[in-house]
Scaffold this motif. Structure first.
Motif, PDB file in Angstrom:
ATOM      1  N   GLU A  68     -10.438  18.252  57.919  1.00 33.56           N
ATOM      2  CA  GLU A  68     -11.186  17.047  58.280  1.00 33.56           C
ATOM      3  C   GLU A  68     -11.198  16.022  57.152  1.00 33.56           C
ATOM      4  O   GLU A  68     -11.161  14.812  57.403  1.00 33.56           O
ATOM      5  CB  GLU A  68     -12.622  17.416  58.670  1.00 33.56           C
ATOM      6  N   ASN A  69     -11.221  16.494  55.889  1.00 33.29           N
ATOM      7  CA  ASN A  69     -11.275  15.539  54.775  1.00 33.29           C
ATOM      8  C   ASN A  69      -9.945  14.815  54.559  1.00 33.29           C
ATOM      9  O   ASN A  69      -9.843  13.939  53.708  1.00 33.29           O
ATOM     10  CB  ASN A  69     -11.726  16.226  53.489  1.00 33.29           C
TER      11      ASN A  69
ATOM     12  N   LEU B 158      -8.339  13.504  57.288  1.00 29.42           N
ATOM     13  CA  LEU B 158      -8.212  12.647  58.476  1.00 29.42           C
ATOM     14  C   LEU B 158      -8.707  11.239  58.152  1.00 29.42           C
ATOM     15  O   LEU B 158      -9.591  11.059  57.320  1.00 29.42           O
ATOM     16  CB  LEU B 158      -9.023  13.236  59.634  1.00 29.42           C
TER      17      LEU B 158
END
Length: 607
Positions: free
Chosen positions: A200-201, A203
């Motif tokens: 997620e980091n 994206l």
């Protein structure tokens, strides 16, 4: 009977001599995308299995084919063909020499167009797809198609052989695309860990901008090593980033939620802002949107609702289905039902290649497959963008199918020229014009201006009657041109003309923005139309002081007259009788009675 090529029965029912051909066909169809096999897109192909099925109502033997246009995911993967009354089945039957048996014919009171379409069917030009009366159908003969469908369903249900079923067309959504544009699919392929989601980091995954577009037949991302060659987020070994991108429908299925909070860097959108703006007030789309984009957007909205981002069950409050633009298509049955474009046909006609009996012409939705589209760039180069936009909106009601007519484009172009010319006659004559009293034609011009403001405001605000706005604009311009010598030169009269020209420029700007901007600037305005306020409609100026009444003698219209809306019948009779065209028909005769239809006509009965 047509079965999907992947239907489990295909292999079982194929006769020994047909087995190999059926297997080859099934493999070929399996290798094609489902989208390419849709009923609107590709050539319809099939192969005879050698087997027959029995029609449960007639007992007839019906040949069974494997066909590329039948999908296993839709219904039961089997379709009972009706070649006489379905164009796809008609073309399929012609191609493979299958008997075409009509079971519907026009009713006795059918209109001429319906009868002509049936004549085209009997001449083997096209399927007869109209409703009518059932024939060649045993006990169902003589029933209307609507009644026949109901009766057949009831009969099958009573015999426990079938009944009524609702089939849903929704299919799995294959959203990956082998192209550059579109959102990257955020997964990484690792030889050790398999498919791994991008953390997620990291994206969003963004597309590289130093891409080379080469004719390799692959996505250009495949050859961009800095993009594709990455470390696995789990084991840190060499891995490969997914190069497929998402169908652009993915973006358009939720972007309206992002609009509510477009600068949010922490999440899709703030829930409070979404609650303020959602649902979308108005959704506009063609009929195909109801089974494609609209469904995708509704599914994604329900996901957003379930995770606490969206507050509504449905993302759109109101849907308006716009009509499709149609044009004549030209198809050649003898050449595998091949479509040819109008341009290709024009070239072929120079060589007298085709006669009318070799062609099937029909009006249908513009599409690539039917080759009946129009290249807007050619029209824009010739007539300008405002003409093309104006004609597209003028063709008919926005919700109805409209048929493209090249001559109609010329008509709208001429209207824009008349509008332009009408204004040029007043340039330099309207300076210093101030609102004041006016009468006659100038007063009527003010009335038309405010009626036009009222009309366009209503249609632009949800009425969608854009064609009627253009029709009113044409009437407006004609009045300006025809009465140019009657307006007078007073301040009030010149103000009426200036107001009319400004009203046209402002109210037509959504339809003809370029011409409107030019004409607006000619009137001395420094601010663009797009940045100017909408004109204010004054209801008191739309009141009509005079009305036009038709004058008849013994029921035949002989003249028309303009009278005060408050005129008495006696006053109307006096004006009517003084008209030379009326006087000729009542001279030497006695008036027996006078009939007045308020606001419409005055009929003088003589004997």
């Amino acid at each position: 009977m047509s079965l999907a090529a992947s239907h489990p029965l295909i292999e079982k029912i194929a006769t020994p001599e047909r087995k190999d051909e059926v297997a080859r066909f099934a493999a070929k169809v399996k290798s094609e995308s489902k989208g390419a096999r849709g009923p609107e897109e590709a050539e319809k192909e099939g192969v005879f299995t050698g087997a027959y099925c029995i029609n449960p109502l007639t007992g007839d033997r019906v040949p069974v084919y494997a066909a590329n246009f039948v999908l296993m995911e839709y219904g039961t993967g089997a379709v009972m063909a009706v070649p006489a009354h379905d164009q796809r089945d008609f073309e399929f039957a012609q191609k493979y020499g299958i008997a075409i048996k009509p079971v519907i014919e026009p009713a006795k009171d059918a209109d001429a167009e319906t009868k002509q379409r049936y004549a085209d069917f009997t001449a083997n030009k096209a399927a007869f797809t109209d409703h009518g009366v059932m024939v060649n159908s045993g006990s169902f003969n003589g029933l209307s198609t609507e009644a026949g469908i109901k009766k057949i369903g009831e009969t099958l249900a009573a015999k426990k052989l079938g009944g009524f079923v609702t089939n849903y067309r929704i299919r799995d959504w294959g959203l990956s695309r082998q192209r550059y544009w579109g959102c990257p699919i955020p997964v990484i392929h690792c030889a050790c860990c398999g498919i791994v989601p991008v953390p997620e980091n990291q994206l969003p995954v963004t597309l590289p901008e130093d891409i080379e577009f080469m004719p390799t037949g692959q996505s250009p991302l495949e050859s961009h090593k800095p993009f594709t060659n990455v470390a696995c987020p789990k084991c840190k070994s060499s891995a490969r980033r997914e190069t497929d991108t998402m169908d652009t429908f993915v973006d358009s299925s939720w972007y309206f939620v992002r609009y509510c909070d477009a600068k949010n860097t922490k999440s899709i959108a703030d829930k409070a802002k979404v609650e303020h703006w959602m649902p979308v007030d108005q959704y506009i789309g063609g009929s195909e949107h109801a089974i494609l984009h609209l469904i995708y957007a509704r599914f994604i909205n329900k996901v957003l609702r379930d995770i606490g981002i969206s507050n509504c069950d449905e993302p759109f409050a109101r849907m308006y289905t716009q009509g499709m633009i149609c044009r004549e298509s030209i198809m050649i049955p003898s050449e595998n039902s091949r479509y040819i474009s109008h341009e290709e046909f024009a070239e072929a006609q120079k060589q007298n290649k085709y006669t009318d009996d070799m062609l099937v012409r029909r009006v249908e939705k513009m599409s690539k497959s039917a080759k009946n589209g129009v290249d807007p760039t050619i029209l824009v180069d010739k007539f300008g963008a405002d003409t093309v936009r104006g004609y597209t909106l003028f063709m008919g009601p926005a919700e109805a199918e409209s048929v493209w007519d090249d001559a109609g484009v010329i008509g709208v172009h001429k209207f824009i020229k008349r509008w332009w010319d009408a204004q040029q006659t007043w340039i330099g004559r309207l300076d210093g014009a101030k609102e004041g009293p006016c009468d006659g034609a100038a007063k009527e011009l003010r009335r038309l201006s405010h009626l036009f403001i009222e009309k366009t405001e209503r249609e632009y605000s949800g009425g969608f009657g854009f064609n009627t706005c253009i029709a009113k604009a044409m009437e407006f311009v004609n009045f300006l041109r025809d009465n140019a010598e009657k307006f007078g030169d007073s301040h009030g009269s010149r103000f009426a003309v200036k107001e009319a020209l400004e009203t046209l420029a402002l109210c037509m700007a959504p339809i003809t923005p370029h011409v409107s901007e030019e004409l607006w600037a000619q009137l001395g305005h420094k601010t663009a139309v797009a940045q100017s306020p909408w004109p204010q409609h004054k209801p008191e100026l739309t009141v009509q002081d005079e009305i036009e009444i038709a004058v008849q003698v013994n029921g035949k219209t002989r003249a028309s007259m303009k009278v005060s809306k408050n005129a008495s019948q006696a006053e109307m009779e006096q004006i009517a009788k003084s008209d030379p065209a009326v006087a000729r028909h009542i001279e030497g005769k006695s008036v027996r009675k006078v009939i007045l239809v308020p606001g419409r006509l005055l009929n003088i009965v003589v004997g």
